[in-house]
Design an enzyme around this catalytic site. Structure first.
Site, PDB file in Angstrom:
ATOM      1  CD  GLU A   6      -2.422   1.325   2.763  1.00 62.92           C
ATOM      2  OE1 GLU A   6      -2.331   0.349   3.532  1.00 62.92           O
ATOM      3  OE2 GLU A   6      -3.049   2.353   3.041  1.00 62.92           O
ATOM      4  CG  ASP A  32      -0.216   1.753   6.202  1.00 62.88           C
ATOM      5  OD1 ASP A  32       0.935   1.277   6.203  1.00 62.88           O
ATOM      6  OD2 ASP A  32      -0.515   2.853   5.714  1.00 62.88           O
ATOM      7  CG  ASP A  56      -4.203   2.559   8.573  1.00 63.19           C
ATOM      8  OD1 ASP A  56      -4.527   1.781   7.634  1.00 63.19           O
ATOM      9  OD2 ASP A  56      -3.549   3.597   8.379  1.00 63.19           O
ATOM     10  CG  ASP A  95      -7.503   4.694   4.815  1.00 60.83           C
ATOM     11  OD1 ASP A  95      -8.751   4.589   4.970  1.00 60.83           O
ATOM     12  OD2 ASP A  95      -6.915   5.730   4.470  1.00 60.83           O
TER      13      ASP A  95
END
Ligand code: 0RA
Length: 645
Positions: free
Chosen positions: A432, A505, A507, A509
């Site tokens: 990403e 990541d 997280d 997203d």
């Protein structure tokens, strides 16, 4: 059964006839060939005669013995016994007429005999003609009658050899080596299989097989009260296919007009369709009109069920092939005057059978679906899955062929490829963002690890139009890098990497992107998931230094556990939280995520396709975070080894 059966049989019922020379001159005309298959055909003919006695409720049992020489077989039944009375017209016993003339037999077609093979009456004389030795014994009227033959000619008169209890017929014969050659032998395994199948087709019939070619002789008894419904699970197990949960059903239909029909069917998760059909207890491996009727009746019934229960899926139309995908069916039909194609009866040709079977199957299956709604739901789910997969792969392959992408030569510009070209050691990391991509490039093993950075979010393959999916740049880059193509033309042999990692990541997203990518792989590159190629990387969220030791934590819970376990006394741990992959040093990324010796990852697998499909449909259309939550919950359960999407 609508057929009237005559209670008595007289010699005048025998219709004739022709000598047996044509059979010995052109055996292939009668038994299909003089190979292994023709050799066994002799036995099937005799067995079927005895089975006919069982079908017509005159006999209960058929015994088959393969003798020590492997070339001689005995078939015995407890039926009426072949008639032995002298026929005025021929001045010979009916038995001798039956065994020495072609096309002799009872006037079966006129309705006094429901028979199995369609060639019967012909059968025993053909077998006699092609046997170097044949011994027949008839037990009738308290007497044991015997006669011997060689190559179709009597070698003794029909004699009463003693008193006997009960009735029945026993035939022992040896196929003629002049016709079949010296080498052929009966195959015990083939016989066993054929007999077992027969016992499923005629529930309640007892079939015994004794194999004397092994010592001690092997004996088996076949009796299946459950009929073809009992055969179905065996068939599926043999083919090693997973059943769509509780999608099995059995429909036994009785019909007027001399048509009897039995059907057992269910759906598996396999994509192929498998129908095993029989006419009068004889396999029809090449199908025919009865199978065509089954297919059309079945499709109509399922469609009607879907319509009346408003189960039509949105955005996809169901084809007959979708409905039939994964179907396994056993169809056993009885036809009074079967017309077969070819000598070996491989295919049924009676044109009326299409409509007959169709109109029998349709209402019965529909009623069954309505009576078993939860099963019906599973079946419909299976069918919708087939339709979605078909549409997805069609659109994908169209797009690919339109663009004429040559996967090997057209590698995406931002791919940092590895130097090895051996897929067994090559890995692709789909990363990403450009910055994380840069870190990964520094931390990788250039020889075996390739990095493909993705910019921004990829398209939602579930929601977007199929056309858009395949023209999406990010997704196209992935396909080009993989090199194996997509959809129906996907070729695993061309896959350039043996492992593919989605590195996002830690997280929300990142989770979102991982979810979208998984959806894309699931819909368009499913063989990669099935083959266990696709992995989710597990980059840490925390780095915890305690003294000289470094620990990595995947999440808060992991961090707290480490702090509790590793921090002793008043040692001061330093805790660092990575906001994204880009914040990690190349060495850190290498140590935790890239290096095969230390990295954490989850292999993605499909535990339950139906369930997966439902989840992706339900969740990804609207609420992606819920979908991701689902994945992460499951990931926790499997402790970082296997992820079932
Ligand atoms: C013709 C007529 C009848 C019985 C049979 C044939 C018959 C043939 C075979 C072949 C193997 N086992 C068999 N058992 C019987 C009817 C005889 C009657 O009406 O009594």
């Amino acid at each position: 059964m609508a057929t009237a059966r005559k209670a008595t049989y007289t010699a005048s019922d025998i219709q004739v006839l022709e000598g047996l020379e044509p059979v010995r001159k052109r055996p292939a005309m009668y038994i299909g060939g003089t190979d292994q298959s023709g050799y066994h055909h002799l036995l099937w003919e005799i067995v079927d005669n005895s089975v006919d006695e069982v079908i017509n409720s005159y006999a209960t049992q058929v015994d088959v013995t393969l003798h020590k020489d492997g070339k001689t077989v005995t078939v015995a039944d407890d039926g009426r016994g072949i008639p032995v009375d002298v026929m005025a017209k021929y001045k010979k016993p009916a038995l001798e007429v039956i065994l020495t003339t072609l096309h002799s037999g009872g006037k079966f077609e006129q309705g006094n005999y429901l028979h199995s093979g369609g060639l019967h009456g012909v059968g025993s004389s053909v077998v006699n003609a092609l046997s170097s030795k044949l011994l027949v014994e008839v037990r009738r009227d308290g007497k044991r009658h015997q006669q011997t033959y060689a190559r179709g000619n009597p070698t003794s008169a029909l004699k009463v050899v003693g008193p006997v209890r009960g009735r029945g017929t026993t035939l022992t014969f040896t196929p003629d080596a002049e016709i079949f050659g010296e080498k052929l032998r009966f195959d015990a395994e083939l016989i066993r299989e054929r007999l077992e199948t027969k016992s499923y087709l005629h529930r309640g019939m007892v079939v015994r097989f004794r194999d004397e070619t092994v010592s001690p002789a092997a004996e088996a008894t076949f009796l299946h009260e459950g009929g073809i419904a009992e055969y179905l699970p065996k068939l599926i197990a043999e083919r090693g296919k997973a059943l769509v949960p509780s999608s099995g059903g059995q429909f036994c239909l009785a019909r007027e007009n001399g048509v009897r029909l039995e059907l057992a069917m269910c759906w598996t998760e396999s994509t192929d369709e498998h129908v095993l059909s029989f006419v009068n207890g004889i396999p029809t491996p090449n199908g025919g009109t009865h199978e065509a009727g089954l297919r059309s009746g079945m499709v109509k019934a399922v469609r009607n069920y879907i319509d009346t229960h408003s189960l039509t899926p949105k955005g996809v139309s169901l084809t007959a092939e979708d409905i039939r995908e994964g179907m396994v069916a056993l169809l056993s039909t009885y036809v009074l005057e079967p017309q077969f194609q070819g000598q070996t009866k491989g295919r049924l040709n009676n044109p009326e059978m299409v409509a007959t079977v169709d109109s029998a199957v349709r209402p019965a299956l529909e009623k069954w679906l309505n009576d078993n709604q939860s099963v019906a739901e599973a079946i419909v789910g299976r069918i919708v899955l087939a339709a979605r997969a078909r549409e997805a792969s069609r659109a994908a392959s169209l797009a690919v062929s339109r663009k004429g992408v040559s996967h090997h030569l057209n590698l995406p510009g931002k791919l940092a490829d590895c130097s090895s070209t051996d897929p067994r050691e090559s890995e692709l990391f789909i990363v990403e963002g450009d910055s994380a991509g840069g870190t990964a490039k520094q931390g990788r093993d250039r020889r075996t690890q390739a990095i493909l950075p993705l910019r921004g979010k990829v398209l939602n393959a579930e929601q977007a139009s199929l056309d858009k999916v395949s023209s999406n740049k990010e997704l196209q880059d992935i396909v080009s890098a993989l090199g194996c193509g997509i959809g129906p033309t996907l070729d695993m042999a061309k896959l350039r990497y043996g492992r593919v990692f989605l590195l996002m990541d830690a997280d929300s997203d990142g989770h979102h992107i991982a979810t979208l990518l998984l959806t894309f792989f699931y819909r368009h590159l499913r063989p990669l998931i099935v083959a266990g190629v696709v992995h989710l990387s597990q980059p840490p969220l925390y780095r915890i230094d305690v003294g000289k030791e470094t620990y990595w934590a995947l999440d808060e819970a992991d961090r707290d556990r480490i702090l509790k376990e590793k921090v002793k006394g008043n040692a001061k741990p330093s805790i660092m939280r990575f906001k994204g992959l880009g914040e990690m040093e190349a060495s850190e990324l290498k140590a935790t995520t890239l290096d095969p010796k230390h990295r954490g990852s989850i292999r993605v697998s499909i535990a339950n396709e139906l369930e997966t499909d439902r989840v992706i449909n339900d969740l990804l259309g609207r609420d992606v975070s819920a979908r991701f939550k689902f994945i992460m919950e499951r990931a926790g359960e499997v402790a970082g080894e296997e992820l079932d999407v």
